[in-house]
Motif scaffolding. Structure first.
Motif, mmCIF file in Angstrom:
data_model
loop_
_atom_site.group_PDB
_atom_site.id
_atom_site.type_symbol
_atom_site.label_atom_id
_atom_site.label_comp_id
_atom_site.label_asym_id
_atom_site.label_seq_id
_atom_site.Cartn_x
_atom_site.Cartn_y
_atom_site.Cartn_z
ATOM 1 N N GLY A 61 0.811 -1.223 0.000
ATOM 2 C CA GLY A 61 0.000 0.000 0.000
ATOM 3 C C GLY A 61 0.840 1.266 0.000
ATOM 4 O O GLY A 61 1.092 1.854 1.051
ATOM 5 N N THR A 64 -0.150 7.473 -0.154
ATOM 6 C CA THR A 64 0.348 8.849 -0.224
ATOM 7 C C THR A 64 1.873 8.907 -0.279
ATOM 8 O O THR A 64 2.444 9.993 -0.406
ATOM 9 C CB THR A 64 -0.070 9.637 1.026
ATOM 10 N N GLU A 88 0.895 -1.079 -5.038
ATOM 11 C CA GLU A 88 -0.283 -0.203 -4.960
ATOM 12 C C GLU A 88 -1.238 -0.558 -6.090
ATOM 13 O O GLU A 88 -0.895 -0.456 -7.262
ATOM 14 C CB GLU A 88 0.138 1.284 -5.055
ATOM 15 N N SER A 140 -1.847 -5.899 -7.267
ATOM 16 C CA SER A 140 -2.436 -6.327 -5.999
ATOM 17 C C SER A 140 -1.460 -7.254 -5.293
ATOM 18 O O SER A 140 -0.769 -8.044 -5.953
ATOM 19 C CB SER A 140 -3.740 -7.076 -6.261
ATOM 20 N N ASP A 156 0.624 -2.176 5.362
ATOM 21 C CA ASP A 156 -0.176 -0.964 5.577
ATOM 22 C C ASP A 156 -1.408 -0.971 4.672
ATOM 23 O O ASP A 156 -1.664 -0.032 3.922
ATOM 24 C CB ASP A 156 0.694 0.276 5.319
ATOM 25 N N GLN A 163 -11.409 -3.771 4.425
ATOM 26 C CA GLN A 163 -10.872 -4.557 3.306
ATOM 27 C C GLN A 163 -10.434 -5.925 3.836
ATOM 28 O O GLN A 163 -9.242 -6.254 3.867
ATOM 29 C CB GLN A 163 -9.696 -3.801 2.662
#
Ligand SMILES: C[S@@+](CC[C@H](N)C(=O)[O-])C[C@H]1O[C@@H](n2cnc3c(N)ncnc32)[C@H](O)[C@@H]1O
Length: 223
Positions: A61, A64, A88, A140, A156, A163
């Motif tokens: 993940g 940001t 990501e 993924s 993370d 999820q």
């Protein structure tokens, strides 16, 4: 999914994102930077660091890029080469990244590096600094395959209630399989089933005090 994501301000003044479709934030509402520094840097990277010349990190993940920039900052301090691979599935638009206030927390050189992290090509190892190489993979966790072995995993994902598939033993196996023996996984989550699954995947699991707003987090070491 990415269209409706909103910028929010968390408890320590740093930005995060809110995904209304999942009703989930990208970081703790008590403080994004505080959480990221505590869970991933302090209890992850600082925990494993013992003067190694090179450290391989896998992040689940990228989001940001906050964990990535804080890790780059640390790589410069400890002068250790960090190879950072991050997965990501839903990359964020630069427009949204530009609205985050993380750069105000960093000196100018790091502010520039934060941009570089986001503008780096996908599926390519990019040397952001001599101490930090970034490989962003638009994939993924489920489909991630590698021969590389990692010293440290930053798990993370979005929370298990939002999820759940990410926290199943099958997905977790994908994150723990490429860990070196003695490698470490850290995450903000301390859910019982998750910890039992990590144990069944061959990790020695411990609860560690969490960041503000969270009593405990989890750290696992592959035995
Ligand atoms: C809690 S947020 C990550 C926060 C991020 N580390 C940061 O500092 O902003 C979870 C991230 O996992 C990503 N994600 C969701 N499903 C995924 C999957 N199946 N594989 C990899 N990443 C996924 C989301 O798009 C999101 O960016």
């Amino acid at each position: 999914m990415k269209d409706k994501i909103e910028v929010i301000t968390t408890g320590d003044g740093s930005s995060s994102l809110y995904n209304p479709q999942l009703d989930e934030t990208y970081h703790s509402s008590h403080g994004a930077i505080t959480e990221s520094r505590h869970v991933f840097i302090q209890e992850g990277l600082d925990f494993i660091y013992s003067g190694q010349e090179e450290i391989n990190i896998l992040e689940v993940g990228f989001g940001t890029g906050l964990n990535a920039i804080l890790t780059l900052e640390k790589a410069e301090t400890i002068k250790t080469k960090i190879n950072y691979v991050t997965l990501e599935l839903y990359p964020l638009e630069m427009k949204l990244i530009d609205e985050l206030n993380y750069k105000s927390y960093f000196p100018k050189t790091l502010q520039e590096k934060y941009e570089v992290l986001h503008k780096a090509d996908w599926a390519k190892a990019v040397e952001v600094t001599p101490n930090f190489t970034l490989t962003k993979l638009e994939t993924s966790l489920e489909n991630y395959e590698t021969d590389q072995l990692f010293d440290l995993v930053y798990f993370d994902a979005f929370g298990p209630r939002k999820q759940p598939e990410m926290w199943t033993a099958d997905f977790l196996a994908q994150a723990t399989k490429p860990m070196k023996k003695g490698g470490t996984l850290v995450t903000y989550c301390a859910m019982g089933q998750f910890r039992r699954d990590l144990k069944s995947l061959g990790l020695a699991v411990e609860k560690v005090p969490g960041p503000p707003g969270k009593r405990e987090m989890t750290r696992g070491v592959k035995v």
